[in-house]
Design an enzyme around this catalytic site. Structure first.
Site, PDB file in Angstrom:
ATOM      1  N   LYS A  53     134.285  56.773  30.105  1.00 16.27           N
ATOM      2  CA  LYS A  53     133.324  55.714  29.805  1.00 16.27           C
ATOM      3  C   LYS A  53     133.921  54.345  30.121  1.00 16.27           C
ATOM      4  O   LYS A  53     133.262  53.488  30.732  1.00 16.27           O
ATOM      5  CB  LYS A  53     132.891  55.793  28.327  1.00 16.27           C
ATOM      6  CG  LYS A  53     132.020  57.026  28.025  1.00 16.27           C
ATOM      7  CD  LYS A  53     131.837  57.298  26.532  1.00 16.27           C
ATOM      8  CE  LYS A  53     131.114  58.637  26.304  1.00 16.27           C
ATOM      9  NZ  LYS A  53     130.994  58.998  24.887  1.00 16.27           N
ATOM     10  N   GLN A  97     133.100  57.501  18.934  1.00 12.78           N
ATOM     11  CA  GLN A  97     133.209  58.811  19.571  1.00 12.78           C
ATOM     12  C   GLN A  97     133.266  59.911  18.510  1.00 12.78           C
ATOM     13  O   GLN A  97     134.027  59.823  17.542  1.00 12.78           O
ATOM     14  CB  GLN A  97     134.453  58.851  20.475  1.00 12.78           C
ATOM     15  CG  GLN A  97     134.576  60.106  21.326  1.00 12.78           C
ATOM     16  CD  GLN A  97     133.490  60.240  22.386  1.00 12.78           C
ATOM     17  OE1 GLN A  97     132.914  59.258  22.830  1.00 12.78           O
ATOM     18  NE2 GLN A  97     133.199  61.466  22.781  1.00 12.78           N
ATOM     19  N   ASP A 120     124.351  54.811  21.566  1.00 14.34           N
ATOM     20  CA  ASP A 120     124.354  56.273  21.538  1.00 14.34           C
ATOM     21  C   ASP A 120     122.993  56.829  21.119  1.00 14.34           C
ATOM     22  O   ASP A 120     122.720  58.016  21.304  1.00 14.34           O
ATOM     23  CB  ASP A 120     125.393  56.781  20.522  1.00 14.34           C
ATOM     24  CG  ASP A 120     126.627  57.371  21.188  1.00 14.34           C
ATOM     25  OD1 ASP A 120     126.517  57.822  22.346  1.00 14.34           O
ATOM     26  OD2 ASP A 120     127.681  57.389  20.544  1.00 14.34           O
TER      27      ASP A 120
HETATM   28  N1  GUN Z   1     130.910  63.303  21.556  1.00 13.68           N
HETATM   29  C1  GUN Z   1     130.356  64.108  22.489  1.00 13.68           C
HETATM   30  N2  GUN Z   1     129.309  63.485  23.069  1.00 13.68           N
HETATM   31  C2  GUN Z   1     129.203  62.272  22.506  1.00 13.68           C
HETATM   32  C3  GUN Z   1     128.324  61.165  22.692  1.00 13.68           C
HETATM   33  O1  GUN Z   1     127.398  61.169  23.497  1.00 13.68           O
HETATM   34  N3  GUN Z   1     128.556  60.092  21.919  1.00 13.68           N
HETATM   35  C4  GUN Z   1     129.556  60.051  21.001  1.00 13.68           C
HETATM   36  N4  GUN Z   1     129.688  58.956  20.285  1.00 13.68           N
HETATM   37  N5  GUN Z   1     130.390  61.043  20.794  1.00 13.68           N
HETATM   38  C5  GUN Z   1     130.219  62.153  21.546  1.00 13.68           C
END
Ligand code: GUN
Length: 294
Positions: A53, A97, A120
């Site tokens: 990211k 995350q 998110d």
């Molecule tokens: N863990 C796995 N996928 C995601 C996501 O899309 N966002 C977040 N914050 N954590 C994750």
């Protein structure tokens, strides 16, 4: 033979489009979009996802901030950090995350995020606004799937969409999005899950199948009709002696045999997966342009 939906290509296209827009924002002296990510602990997969990211942000010209907190971080400390990000006008959007260490209540953390910065799309307010078809941030995987359907001009209106799996991050939101009065959308939706009886009776009637149950090669050719559109959200890593790395990724769909009957299909890898980063970046751009909340 099916058209292969190339998620890697579409994700790159979207990122290029965003990069061009960021450049024009910069030229006009506007605010550069800024995404932050909080990573608690050092889970291997999470490190990889967050790293990707941050790298994507750099590539397209966004600012990014990675906040690393130790595994021992308390729920209180994390909520304090979230408060700082909520109140920092420089940060347009951020993610915490997941998964979090077991001593932290994930739902409490999700609800501490200011919905205005919830790129998110996990906050209950974001989910509610999605269900009401109000402007909001869509969660990454569903948003990515909607983009794929749109950019491949796949007709959804009036079609029967069958979703397999009812997770909060994929199956449940997909069932809502596909049923909305929107394009893509306007489907008749059947949401199936682990308690569904005679699943095959439903899948055989599907014009569009969204498979998100997390079982390698679960969906087989005998379960689908000719011309079906198949979106495979599964990703299971299994040991393999045929690859250098010693493992191979499998989707939830038995790809070769289902592809032979489908009109469109997403491969694994290279289908839905690469789209999630594009979604997060689209949401961050929306946040920085105040397109969701004015
Ligand atoms: N863990 C796995 N996928 C995601 C996501 O899309 N966002 C977040 N914050 N954590 C994750």
């Amino acid at each position: 033979m099916a058209t292969i939906i190339d998620g890697k290509l579409i994700s790159e296209q979207i990122q290029n489009e965003i990069a061009i827009e960021v450049q024009s924002i910069a030229e006009q002296g506007g605010k550069i979009p800024h995404l932050a990510a909080i990573l608690v602990g050092s889970d291997g997969a999470s490190e990889t996802y967050v790293g990707a990211k941050v790298k994507a942000c750099e590539k397209i010209g966004f600012e990014s901030t990675l906040i690393r907190l130790p595994e021992s971080t308390t729920e209180e400390d994390l909520i304090r950090k979230i408060g700082e990000l909520n109140n920092d006008p420089g940060i347009d959007g951020y993610i915490v995350q997941l998964p979090l260490p077991k001593h932290i209540n994930e739902q409490k953390i999700i609800e501490a995020v200011d919905p205005k910065k919830d790129v998110d799309g996990f906050h209950p307010q974001s989910v509610g606004r999605m269900a009401l078809n109000l402007p909001t941030y869509l969660p990454a995987t569903p948003y990515g799937i909607i983009q794929l359907l749109e950019r491949y001009n796949i007709e959804t209106s009036g079609k029967h969409c069958v979703v397999i799996g009812r997770s909060n991050i994929v199956g449940s939101p997909m069932s809502i999005l596909m049923a909305r009065n929107a394009a893509p959308g306007n489907c008749t939706v059947t949401l199936t899950h682990s308690r569904t009886k005679n699943l095959k009776e439903f899948t055989l009637k599907a014009d569009i199948l969204i498979v998100a149950l997390g079982k390698a090669e679960f969906l087989t050719a005998d379960m689908v009709k000719d011309g079906v559109v198949v979106i495979d959200v599964g990703i299971t890593r299994l040991p393999s002696d045929k690859t250098k790395s010693g493992y191979k990724l499998f989707g939830d769909v038995k790809y070769d045999e289902v592809a032979a009957k489908a009109s469109f299909i997403t491969p694994v890898p290279g289908g839905v997966g690469p789209m999630t980063i594009a979604s997060l970046l689209m949401n961050t751009l929306k946040a920085s342009k105040k397109e969701v909340y004015r």
